[in-house]
Design an enzyme around this catalytic site. Structure first.
Site, PDB file in Angstrom:
ATOM      1  N   PHE A 135     -26.092 -38.939  17.750  1.00 35.66           N
ATOM      2  CA  PHE A 135     -25.265 -39.617  18.750  1.00 35.66           C
ATOM      3  C   PHE A 135     -26.190 -40.357  19.705  1.00 35.66           C
ATOM      4  CE2 PHE A 135     -22.962 -39.991  22.778  1.00 35.66           C
ATOM      5  CZ  PHE A 135     -21.863 -40.702  22.325  1.00 35.66           C
ATOM      6  N   ASP A 220     -34.688 -39.818  21.396  1.00 35.20           N
ATOM      7  CA  ASP A 220     -33.575 -39.851  22.336  1.00 35.20           C
ATOM      8  C   ASP A 220     -33.453 -38.452  22.933  1.00 35.20           C
ATOM      9  OD1 ASP A 220     -31.124 -39.638  23.555  1.00 35.20           O
ATOM     10  OD2 ASP A 220     -30.007 -40.710  21.997  1.00 35.20           O
ATOM     11  N   LYS A 249     -28.798 -38.031  30.970  1.00 41.95           N
ATOM     12  CA  LYS A 249     -27.870 -37.004  31.454  1.00 41.95           C
ATOM     13  C   LYS A 249     -28.364 -36.170  32.642  1.00 41.95           C
ATOM     14  CE  LYS A 249     -24.704 -36.434  27.661  1.00 41.95           C
ATOM     15  NZ  LYS A 249     -25.039 -37.279  26.521  1.00 41.95           N
TER      16      LYS A 249
HETATM   17  C1  PLP Z   1     -24.762 -38.575  25.954  1.00 41.47           C
HETATM   18  C2  PLP Z   1     -25.758 -39.126  25.029  1.00 41.47           C
HETATM   19  C3  PLP Z   1     -25.941 -40.517  24.906  1.00 41.47           C
HETATM   20  C4  PLP Z   1     -25.085 -41.519  25.637  1.00 41.47           C
HETATM   21  O1  PLP Z   1     -25.262 -41.442  27.025  1.00 41.47           O
HETATM   22  P1  PLP Z   1     -24.175 -42.142  27.991  1.00 41.47           P
HETATM   23  O2  PLP Z   1     -24.727 -41.880  29.354  1.00 41.47           O
HETATM   24  O3  PLP Z   1     -22.865 -41.484  27.727  1.00 41.47           O
HETATM   25  O4  PLP Z   1     -24.155 -43.572  27.675  1.00 41.47           O
HETATM   26  C5  PLP Z   1     -26.933 -40.957  24.048  1.00 41.47           C
HETATM   27  N1  PLP Z   1     -27.706 -40.097  23.356  1.00 41.47           N
HETATM   28  C6  PLP Z   1     -27.548 -38.758  23.455  1.00 41.47           C
HETATM   29  C7  PLP Z   1     -28.449 -37.859  22.681  1.00 41.47           C
HETATM   30  C8  PLP Z   1     -26.566 -38.232  24.283  1.00 41.47           C
HETATM   31  O5  PLP Z   1     -26.392 -36.911  24.353  1.00 41.47           O
END
Ligand code: PLP
Length: 395
Positions: A135, A220, A249
């Site tokens: 994700f 990420d 986050k």
């Molecule tokens: C939540 C998340 C995103 C997206 O972040 P947003 O602030 O919702 O745009 C991207 N990568 C990972 C691994 C995430 O957990």
């Protein structure tokens, strides 16, 4: 349905199935609804509220900043973003920083940076290899990057340049690498896609392959970073260093921020090639600086590691008790519990009724991501509630 929830249904696009509770206040690991009911919060704003709700250090930093300078644009130097950049660089393996407003935006920046690198050094290579069940966000490009059909199918055709391959399989990455590839992008531990822990040696093997192929290794760490998995960054536990890393986050305790970091050799943007109006905003950066400084100075990652082990062992005991729990997994304070059937929503509701907030990861799985300051006693309390909720669902 309450007054507020009726209004929401009237005015909102239905993009999310909300839990039927309206939260009005939070402190530490607890939140309260509009009827005054208290809940233990093991959702933690989707792994955002690292220091718990309304931590005084963050609240104070935000109050001081909003009374001093809220916004100027990046046409000028401002101090909070520079202080935060220095703190991030001094405590990570990366050298340069760019600030945006969300995780998705940070990942977009990471892919743009990798393409820029491809144009400069790799003969125009632009493809990024990512994993199934990953994700990376919600923009069209990040939907293409996220290897999950449920996010992609409604929006086909998607932007080109993303190849999704099996997770935990370095051979699949090697097979997908061509002269068009500029980078591999992975979550060290997949969050949204299932709290999938990498098998031993996977990340190191991918890192070695990227080096061998001369392409960039992007991590990420939007969900795993900033102490969540028991070290400040998850990469530390796997003996690898990324060329590019994204954070978001847990960085600013809930103020919107996204950060793209790169090693010097991968930091190839020149003025005008990337930008943001709000990115690096003084208030978000003041919150980020206060949060990160507190995390580092108080070894909050260590607390996540210790209390996370306690959480996993508590969940493991429930697995022994309830035969319909098929798996418990995670690292630090990012954990999942999987069931043999699609009962996750019923368990969420049964927990809510008993004063505990948890996240439905999939129809048959829950995710736990409490604030990183949670104590073992609060974990025991949550496990006790979950135990009763599971009993009620199974009977
Ligand atoms: C939540 C998340 C995103 C997206 O972040 P947003 O602030 O919702 O745009 C991207 N990568 C990972 C691994 C995430 O957990």
């Amino acid at each position: 349905m309450s007054h507020w929830q009726e209004l929401e249904h009237r005015y909102f696009m239905p993009t999310v199935e909300r839990t039927p509770v309206t939260l009005v206040r939070g402190q530490g690991v607890r939140v309260w609804d509009d009827a005054g009911r208290e809940y233990l919060d093991f959702v933690g704003g989707w792994a955002v509220d690292s220091l718990g709700h309304c931590h005084p250090v963050v609240a104070q930093a935000v109050i001081e900043q909003v009374q001093t300078l809220i916004h100027t644009s990046n046409q000028f130097y401002t101090i909070p973003q520079i202080r935060l950049a220095e703190l991030l660089v001094k405590n990570s393996c990366l050298d340069k920083v760019f600030f945006g407003n969300s995780g998705t935006e940070a990942n977009e920046g990471a892919v743009k940076l990798a393409r820029r690198y491809g144009k400069r050094y790799l003969d125009g290579a632009y493809e990024v290899v990512t994993a199934y069940a990953s994700f990376h966000g919600r923009t069209l490009a990040m939907v293409a990057a996220s290897g999950q059909a449920k996010f992609q199918e409604p929006y086909i055709p998607l932007p080109v340049g993303f190849i999704n391959v099996e997770y935990n399989n370095v051979e699949a990455i090697k097979a997908a690498t061509t002269s068009q590839t500029c980078a591999v992008m992975l979550e060290p531990l997949q969050g949204e896609g299932g709290v999938n822990v990498p098998s031993k040696g996977y990340l190191a093997a991918v890192r070695d392959w990227c080096e061998q192929a001369g392409i960039l290794f992007i991590l990420d760490e939007i969900q795993t970073g900033l102490g969540r998995t028991g070290t400040l960054f998850a990469y530390e536990q796997y003996g690898v260093e990324p060329d590019i890393m994204t954070l978001a986050k847990g960085l600013a305790s809930g103020l919107p921020i996204g950060t793209l970091l790169a090693k010097d050799r991968a930091s190839v943007f020149t003025p005008g090639e990337h930008g943001s109006t709000f990115g690096g905003n003084p208030v978000a950066c003041a919150a980020g600086y206060a949060t990160l400084k507190f995390i580092i100075e108080n070894d909050i990652a260590g607390n996540a590691r210790r209390v996370g082990e306690h959480l996993l062992s508590g969940l493991g005991k429930l697995k022994e008790k309830f035969s319909f729990i098929t798996d418990v997994r995670g690292r630090g304070l990012l954990a999942a519990m999987e069931f043999s059937s699609e009962i996750a929503q019923s368990v969420v509701t049964a927990c809510l009724d008993r004063g505990l907030l948890v996240n439905k990861l999939k129809p048959n799985a829950l995710r736990f991501m409490p604030p990183l300051v949670v104590s073992s006693r609060e974990v025991d309390e949550a496990i006790g509630i979950l135990d009763k909720a599971l009993s009620s669902v199974s009977s």
